[in-house]
Design an enzyme around this catalytic site. Structure first.
Site, mmCIF file in Angstrom:
data_model
loop_
_atom_site.group_PDB
_atom_site.id
_atom_site.type_symbol
_atom_site.label_atom_id
_atom_site.label_comp_id
_atom_site.label_asym_id
_atom_site.label_seq_id
_atom_site.Cartn_x
_atom_site.Cartn_y
_atom_site.Cartn_z
ATOM 1 N N ARG A 5 -4.639 -4.536 2.905
ATOM 2 C CA ARG A 5 -4.471 -5.131 3.422
ATOM 3 C C ARG A 5 -4.475 -5.214 4.953
ATOM 4 N NH1 ARG A 5 1.166 -1.911 5.230
ATOM 5 N NH2 ARG A 5 -0.381 -0.182 6.076
ATOM 6 N N SER A 15 8.532 -7.382 2.064
ATOM 7 C CA SER A 15 9.423 -6.505 2.285
ATOM 8 C C SER A 15 10.267 -6.369 3.215
ATOM 9 C CB SER A 15 7.982 -5.851 4.105
ATOM 10 O OG SER A 15 7.144 -5.253 3.397
ATOM 11 N N LYS A 51 2.092 2.237 10.057
ATOM 12 C CA LYS A 51 2.126 1.393 10.547
ATOM 13 C C LYS A 51 3.460 1.444 11.087
ATOM 14 C CE LYS A 51 3.442 -2.962 7.331
ATOM 15 N NZ LYS A 51 3.621 -3.613 8.231
#
Lengths: 212, 212
Positions: free
Chosen positions: A36, A105, A134
């Site tokens: 990521r 997600s 996050k």
């Protein structure tokens, strides 16, 4: 999707390279790796993904790219993970092909319901617990939310968000097939030992459930 | 690649929507539109690109996406523009296919030389003049640099960086096939009139050259 899934965050790796942390985590038993990157140039992201693909090859660990289908296609990664602000799942599937691993997600119950119609490889329950790594997600699902999703969804469930050795067993018990861990590995003093411990806890929890 | 090429910068559009500025610019004669977004989510970028594709369709103006091959593939854009920090040209070509328009920025003489071996549709001479709208480039080429590239390169040349009505004629005279304009259109009080004026200047400069 079973076992431990490393999701990277280079900022948490301290003075170790991302490659080093990944390498140690897969040695410790991580079965999937998702990279990521939000601030890198496309060129740097691609070059990094090529290096990491080489690291993973001898372990037969799939490389999954967060959000960036272009990077995944360029390096022939095994899959992508898309969130609700990323490319819509059906577009990603059409570009990546039927053989790719694609995770999606889910942050709301509506996301969970909509995912039932999709042939994604897993849904990422995001976040299970609140986490500082996050910040663009909605409220945490908690173990109750995970249990509720497990009862409803036909998909494999990858739990993510605040997972570590203190809660890994409970998360498996609540219905997760796979645990995605960020800071519990990237920020661990010893990413290999941390991964081994988590892998062991997941296996133990699953064995207890199978026996019960 | 001939004529005027709008490259967007939403921050320069003021209280007008990007869609409005684009629509007015193509009415004013812009022949190509490149959308450049660095801070949007992939989802938002895709949705925006879909809207802009619809705007451009009746004008037969190609939609070119900056950097993001994933977005270009998702919306079936006509092409991509890649810089030296973006996906390498050959990867982009292989993903986009032979029919796509692919432009490549050149910032150094080495970039210009390397581009000779590539079948890109144009090279972007970036920047011709210094500009506040793009700060990650190397030194400006100037008109002399443009002339030198024109003498050397087999490619079509798209000039970009600080171009406006005060220098458009000189840039064509120095060898540009096409002028890419950002703030000269996005920040103009009347993007349609600004585009018309630039289109007229490009045509006049070219006519004078053809006559000479």
């Amino acid at each position: 999707m079973k076992g431990l899934y490393l999701v990277t965050d280079r900022d948490l790796c301290g003075d170790r390279s991302l490659e080093d942390v990944i390498s140690r985590s897969v040695k410790g038993g991580a079965r999937y790796v998702q990279i990521r990157e939000k601030d890198q140039s496309t060129r740097d992201f691609i070059e990094e993904a090529v290096r990491i693909k080489e690291i993973l090859k001898p372990f037969s660990v799939p490389l999954i790219i967060n959000d960036r289908v272009d990077v995944a296609l360029a390096v022939k990664a095994d899959g992508v993970h898309v969130g609700q602000d990323d490319m819509p799942y059906t577009m990603a599937r059409s570009l990546m092909g039927p053989g790719a691993i694609i995770g999606l997600s889910v942050e709301t119950w509506k996301d969970v319901e909509e995912a039932e119609a999709l042939d994604c490889d897993y849904i990422g329950i995001s976040p299970v617990f609140d986490t500082p790594t996050k910040t663009d997600t909605k409220g945490a699902w908690g173990l109750d939310g995970l249990t509720r999703i497990r009862a409803f969804s036909r998909h494999q469930l990858v739990a993510i968000g605040g997972l570590n050795s203190s809660n890994a067993a409970d998360v498996i018990k609540a219905g997760a097939d796979c645990l995605a861990v960020v800071s519990g590995i990237c920020a661990a003093p010893d990413p290999e030992a941390a991964s081994e411990e988590l892998v062991g806890m997941i296996a133990d929890a699953r064995e207890r459930m199978d026996r019960a």
